[in-house]
Design a protein around this motif. Structure first.
Motif, PDB file in Angstrom:
ATOM      1  N   ILE A  85      16.114  64.368  38.602  1.00 29.15           N
ATOM      2  CA  ILE A  85      16.765  63.171  38.068  1.00 29.15           C
ATOM      3  C   ILE A  85      17.317  62.425  39.274  1.00 29.15           C
ATOM      4  CG2 ILE A  85      18.620  62.300  36.603  1.00 29.15           C
ATOM      5  CD1 ILE A  85      18.458  64.973  35.047  1.00 29.15           C
ATOM      6  N   ARG A  86      16.868  61.182  39.467  1.00 27.78           N
ATOM      7  CA  ARG A  86      17.252  60.443  40.670  1.00 27.78           C
ATOM      8  C   ARG A  86      18.103  59.217  40.338  1.00 27.78           C
ATOM      9  NH1 ARG A  86      14.004  62.161  45.171  1.00 27.78           N
ATOM     10  NH2 ARG A  86      12.482  63.683  44.478  1.00 27.78           N
ATOM     11  N   LEU A  87      18.847  58.762  41.357  1.00 25.79           N
ATOM     12  CA  LEU A  87      19.744  57.631  41.173  1.00 25.79           C
ATOM     13  C   LEU A  87      19.010  56.300  41.260  1.00 25.79           C
ATOM     14  CD1 LEU A  87      22.855  58.787  43.246  1.00 25.79           C
ATOM     15  CD2 LEU A  87      22.466  58.988  40.795  1.00 25.79           C
ATOM     16  N   GLU A  88      17.840  56.296  41.904  1.00 21.94           N
ATOM     17  CA  GLU A  88      17.033  55.087  42.031  1.00 21.94           C
ATOM     18  C   GLU A  88      15.570  55.445  41.768  1.00 21.94           C
ATOM     19  OE1 GLU A  88      18.575  52.300  45.419  1.00 21.94           O
ATOM     20  OE2 GLU A  88      18.743  54.363  46.130  1.00 21.94           O
ATOM     21  N   PRO A  89      14.736  54.458  41.413  1.00 18.97           N
ATOM     22  CA  PRO A  89      13.339  54.746  41.057  1.00 18.97           C
ATOM     23  C   PRO A  89      12.404  54.839  42.260  1.00 18.97           C
ATOM     24  CG  PRO A  89      13.774  52.427  40.719  1.00 18.97           C
ATOM     25  CD  PRO A  89      15.082  53.044  41.158  1.00 18.97           C
ATOM     26  N   TYR A  90      12.755  55.735  43.205  1.00 17.07           N
ATOM     27  CA  TYR A  90      11.924  55.904  44.400  1.00 17.07           C
ATOM     28  C   TYR A  90      11.808  57.382  44.753  1.00 17.07           C
ATOM     29  CZ  TYR A  90      13.027  50.928  44.793  1.00 17.07           C
ATOM     30  OH  TYR A  90      13.190  49.600  44.529  1.00 17.07           O
ATOM     31  N   ASP A  91      10.697  57.747  45.406  1.00 15.03           N
ATOM     32  CA  ASP A  91      10.450  59.152  45.754  1.00 15.03           C
ATOM     33  C   ASP A  91      11.520  59.727  46.669  1.00 15.03           C
ATOM     34  OD1 ASP A  91       8.180  58.936  44.281  1.00 15.03           O
ATOM     35  OD2 ASP A  91       6.810  58.796  45.974  1.00 15.03           O
ATOM     36  N   ASP A  92      12.103  58.882  47.530  1.00 21.69           N
ATOM     37  CA  ASP A  92      13.092  59.381  48.494  1.00 21.69           C
ATOM     38  C   ASP A  92      14.531  59.108  48.055  1.00 21.69           C
ATOM     39  OD1 ASP A  92      12.961  56.650  48.737  1.00 21.69           O
ATOM     40  OD2 ASP A  92      12.959  56.620  50.936  1.00 21.69           O
ATOM     41  N   ALA A  93      14.716  58.714  46.796  1.00 21.31           N
ATOM     42  CA  ALA A  93      16.073  58.424  46.302  1.00 21.31           C
ATOM     43  C   ALA A  93      16.882  59.710  46.155  1.00 21.31           C
ATOM     44  CB  ALA A  93      15.990  57.692  44.961  1.00 21.31           C
ATOM     45  N   LYS A  94      18.187  59.572  46.150  1.00 27.37           N
ATOM     46  CA  LYS A  94      19.078  60.727  46.044  1.00 27.37           C
ATOM     47  C   LYS A  94      18.896  61.434  44.701  1.00 27.37           C
ATOM     48  CE  LYS A  94      23.938  62.113  46.402  1.00 27.37           C
ATOM     49  NZ  LYS A  94      25.329  61.672  46.590  1.00 27.37           N
ATOM     50  N   ILE A  95      18.854  62.756  44.758  1.00 29.17           N
ATOM     51  CA  ILE A  95      18.674  63.564  43.555  1.00 29.17           C
ATOM     52  C   ILE A  95      20.033  63.942  42.979  1.00 29.17           C
ATOM     53  CG2 ILE A  95      17.782  65.761  42.656  1.00 29.17           C
ATOM     54  CD1 ILE A  95      15.688  65.646  44.897  1.00 29.17           C
ATOM     55  N   GLU A  96      20.204  63.682  41.675  1.00 33.05           N
ATOM     56  CA  GLU A  96      21.468  64.025  41.022  1.00 33.05           C
ATOM     57  C   GLU A  96      21.391  65.387  40.337  1.00 33.05           C
ATOM     58  OE1 GLU A  96      24.521  61.424  38.518  1.00 33.05           O
ATOM     59  OE2 GLU A  96      22.768  61.982  37.332  1.00 33.05           O
ATOM     60  N   GLY A  97      20.203  65.756  39.894  1.00 26.89           N
ATOM     61  CA  GLY A  97      20.052  67.032  39.205  1.00 26.89           C
ATOM     62  C   GLY A  97      18.622  67.234  38.754  1.00 26.89           C
ATOM     63  N   ARG A  98      18.408  68.216  37.868  1.00 26.59           N
ATOM     64  CA  ARG A  98      17.075  68.491  37.343  1.00 26.59           C
ATOM     65  C   ARG A  98      17.144  68.588  35.829  1.00 26.59           C
ATOM     66  NH1 ARG A  98      16.774  72.664  41.308  1.00 26.59           N
ATOM     67  NH2 ARG A  98      16.515  74.265  39.722  1.00 26.59           N
ATOM     68  N   MET A  99      16.074  68.182  35.182  1.00 24.57           N
ATOM     69  CA  MET A  99      15.991  68.302  33.728  1.00 24.57           C
ATOM     70  C   MET A  99      15.682  69.747  33.359  1.00 24.57           C
ATOM     71  SD  MET A  99      13.727  64.943  32.696  1.00 24.57           S
ATOM     72  CE  MET A  99      12.358  65.382  33.762  1.00 24.57           C
ATOM     73  N   LYS A 100      15.981  70.108  32.130  1.00 23.21           N
ATOM     74  CA  LYS A 100      15.584  71.402  31.591  1.00 23.21           C
ATOM     75  C   LYS A 100      14.477  71.161  30.578  1.00 23.21           C
ATOM     76  CE  LYS A 100      20.084  73.688  32.137  1.00 23.21           C
ATOM     77  NZ  LYS A 100      21.205  74.370  31.422  1.00 23.21           N
ATOM     78  N   VAL A 101      13.518  72.061  30.566  1.00 25.32           N
ATOM     79  CA  VAL A 101      12.399  71.913  29.642  1.00 25.32           C
ATOM     80  C   VAL A 101      12.923  71.842  28.212  1.00 25.32           C
ATOM     81  CG1 VAL A 101      10.303  73.001  28.735  1.00 25.32           C
ATOM     82  CG2 VAL A 101      10.793  73.067  31.190  1.00 25.32           C
ATOM     83  N   GLY A 102      12.486  70.831  27.476  1.00 21.96           N
ATOM     84  CA  GLY A 102      12.923  70.646  26.095  1.00 21.96           C
ATOM     85  C   GLY A 102      14.026  69.617  25.934  1.00 21.96           C
ATOM     86  N   ASP A 103      14.643  69.181  27.048  1.00 24.34           N
ATOM     87  CA  ASP A 103      15.696  68.166  26.971  1.00 24.34           C
ATOM     88  C   ASP A 103      15.152  66.873  26.355  1.00 24.34           C
ATOM     89  OD1 ASP A 103      17.553  69.796  28.096  1.00 24.34           O
ATOM     90  OD2 ASP A 103      17.612  68.810  30.047  1.00 24.34           O
ATOM     91  N   ALA A 104      15.903  66.290  25.428  1.00 33.79           N
ATOM     92  CA  ALA A 104      15.543  64.993  24.849  1.00 33.79           C
ATOM     93  C   ALA A 104      16.021  63.902  25.804  1.00 33.79           C
ATOM     94  CB  ALA A 104      16.179  64.825  23.477  1.00 33.79           C
ATOM     95  N   ILE A 105      15.113  63.060  26.274  1.00 39.14           N
ATOM     96  CA  ILE A 105      15.421  62.014  27.240  1.00 39.14           C
ATOM     97  C   ILE A 105      15.055  60.655  26.644  1.00 39.14           C
ATOM     98  CG2 ILE A 105      15.018  61.157  29.573  1.00 39.14           C
ATOM     99  CD1 ILE A 105      16.255  63.904  29.620  1.00 39.14           C
ATOM    100  N   PHE A 106      16.036  59.757  26.561  1.00 42.98           N
ATOM    101  CA  PHE A 106      15.763  58.424  26.008  1.00 42.98           C
ATOM    102  C   PHE A 106      15.261  57.519  27.126  1.00 42.98           C
ATOM    103  CE2 PHE A 106      16.796  54.153  24.458  1.00 42.98           C
ATOM    104  CZ  PHE A 106      16.178  54.210  23.211  1.00 42.98           C
ATOM    105  N   VAL A 107      14.003  57.084  26.985  1.00 46.71           N
ATOM    106  CA  VAL A 107      13.365  56.249  28.009  1.00 46.71           C
ATOM    107  C   VAL A 107      13.560  54.777  27.671  1.00 46.71           C
ATOM    108  CG1 VAL A 107      11.195  55.659  29.157  1.00 46.71           C
ATOM    109  CG2 VAL A 107      11.648  58.033  28.504  1.00 46.71           C
ATOM    110  N   LEU A 108      14.185  54.065  28.601  1.00 48.50           N
ATOM    111  CA  LEU A 108      14.416  52.631  28.419  1.00 48.50           C
ATOM    112  C   LEU A 108      13.198  51.823  28.849  1.00 48.50           C
ATOM    113  CD1 LEU A 108      18.018  52.540  29.922  1.00 48.50           C
ATOM    114  CD2 LEU A 108      17.422  52.421  27.505  1.00 48.50           C
ATOM    115  N   GLY A 109      12.563  52.247  29.932  1.00 45.21           N
ATOM    116  CA  GLY A 109      11.412  51.499  30.430  1.00 45.21           C
ATOM    117  C   GLY A 109      10.551  52.330  31.356  1.00 45.21           C
ATOM    118  N   LYS A 110       9.276  51.982  31.441  1.00 39.72           N
ATOM    119  CA  LYS A 110       8.322  52.674  32.312  1.00 39.72           C
ATOM    120  C   LYS A 110       8.088  51.827  33.553  1.00 39.72           C
ATOM    121  CE  LYS A 110       3.672  54.657  32.426  1.00 39.72           C
ATOM    122  NZ  LYS A 110       2.408  54.894  31.678  1.00 39.72           N
ATOM    123  N   GLY A 111       8.385  52.392  34.726  1.00 37.12           N
ATOM    124  CA  GLY A 111       8.240  51.657  35.975  1.00 37.12           C
ATOM    125  C   GLY A 111       6.798  51.565  36.430  1.00 37.12           C
ATOM    126  N   ASP A 112       6.453  50.480  37.134  1.00 35.28           N
ATOM    127  CA  ASP A 112       5.078  50.312  37.600  1.00 35.28           C
ATOM    128  C   ASP A 112       4.732  51.224  38.778  1.00 35.28           C
ATOM    129  OD1 ASP A 112       6.538  49.121  39.615  1.00 35.28           O
ATOM    130  OD2 ASP A 112       5.677  47.126  39.367  1.00 35.28           O
TER     131      ASP A 112
END
Length: 334
Positions: A85-112
């Motif tokens: 889970i990152r703070l910005e939509p980039y490969d080198d952005a700061k990591i805040e944490g990791r998801m757990k398998v099965g977590d429900a995630i509400f997606v606002l938008g899909k980045g290009d």
């Protein structure tokens, strides 16, 4: 007397005139000093625009990332991997944490660029699209009971297959020869592997290295989707060199981790070199070493590590062999 008085007056006048040059020199010196001070102040003042220009250049250099455009989604998805889970939509952005398998995630938008904008709690964060699915992961199923198969490797190690799961000398092995049932699902990294990784990451950080998980556990269905996409893009023969067929991926075991950038260049970075030299101290091996494609069945992957325990990892590392060579087993699709 008159003559003497006149001479005395002339002497006094001469002395006063003799003192004038000293005052003039003092004034000239003072004026010169003031000029010097003014010049210094002026010089200092002229450096200020230069400083401002430098600061502007730095700001411009920082803002070089391409802006990400998002397609509106507004839908709930489910984590199928322990993605970052990152703070910005980039490969080198700061990591805040990791998801757990099965977590429900509400997606606002899909980045290009592949990074999805999501809402976690009250915060806007970003996760990689391949780590989400519209279908909720299935619960753990017990493999169908099957007779044990027992054999011996070319180096004398026992090979035991229980319920479709193969152990070589007690170590769970998955490669092109030994697969897992499609029903084998543990939902994430094993607790032992996860704890070992935390120790590895802490040791790496202490040595000045930043490592992180790009991919951990993958279900049978996730691997199936990945493999099929690679086949459609590169062809089956080429895809088989770097992607496992569904049921033949180590990621399904919950014991394999892909680190940082999934690229050959990782091996040349200071993090990649440190991992190759020290990961065995924490129970991991570099699973697909350089020059071992004929034995492992896969091309060089400096980012892919596999947990086998400190004792086994140290023995394999000291032998200079890959896992297949060490145990005397094959890795070939039938």
């Amino acid at each position: 007397l008159i003559v003497l008085s006149m001479i005395f007056v002339l002497v006094l006048v001469g002395c006063e005139k003799a003192n004038l040059p000293e005052e003039s020199i003092a004034e000239t010196t003072t004026t010169a000093s003031m000029t010097t001070i003014q010049t210094t102040v002026a010089t200092t003042t002229t450096t200020e625009p230069t400083t401002t220009t430098t600061q502007t250049t730095i700001k411009t250099t920082t803002a070089t990332r391409k802006a990400v455009e998002f397609e509106d989604v507004q839908k709930t998805f489910y984590a199928i991997n322990e993605g970052t889970i990152r703070l910005e939509p980039y490969d080198d952005a700061k990591i805040e944490g990791r998801m757990k398998v099965g977590d429900a995630i509400f997606v606002l938008g899909k980045g290009d660029n592949g990074w999805n904008k999501v809402k976690i709690g009250d915060n806007i964060r970003f996760v990689w699209y391949e780590n989400l699915s519209s279908k909720k992961p299935t619960t753990t199923k017990k493999p169908t009971a099957a007779p044990d198969k027992v054999s011996t490797s070319s180096k004398g190690y026992s090979i035991v297959t229980k319920n479709g799961i193969t152990y070589v000398d007690g170590v769970l092995v998955v490669n092109k020869t030994y697969s897992l049932p499609s029903s084998y699902y543990i939902g994430g990294l094993t607790s032992e592997c996860d704890k070992a990784y935390d120790k590895l990451k802490a040791a790496a950080a202490k040595a000045g290295n930043n490592i992180y998980i790009s991919s951990g556990f993958r279900s049978y269905s996730t691997q199936e989707g990945l493999y099929n996409r690679y086949v459609s893009t590169y062809g089956k023969a080429e895809a088989d060199r770097f992607s496992a067929r569904p049921g033949y991926s180590e990621h399904q075991t919950g014991l394999a981790i892909d680190l940082n950038g999934v690229s050959d260049s990782f091996g040349a970075t200071k993090e990649g070199k440190w991992v190759a030299a020290h990961c065995h101290e924490y129970g991991f091996i570099l699973r697909y070493p350089k020059g071992k494609e004929a034995q492992t069945g896969y091309m060089y992957e400096p980012w892919h590590i596999r947990y086998v325990g400190v004792d086994v990892a140290t023995k394999i590392y000291n032998s200079g062999l890959c896992l297949e060579e060490y145990y005397g087993i094959t890795s070939q699709y039938s």
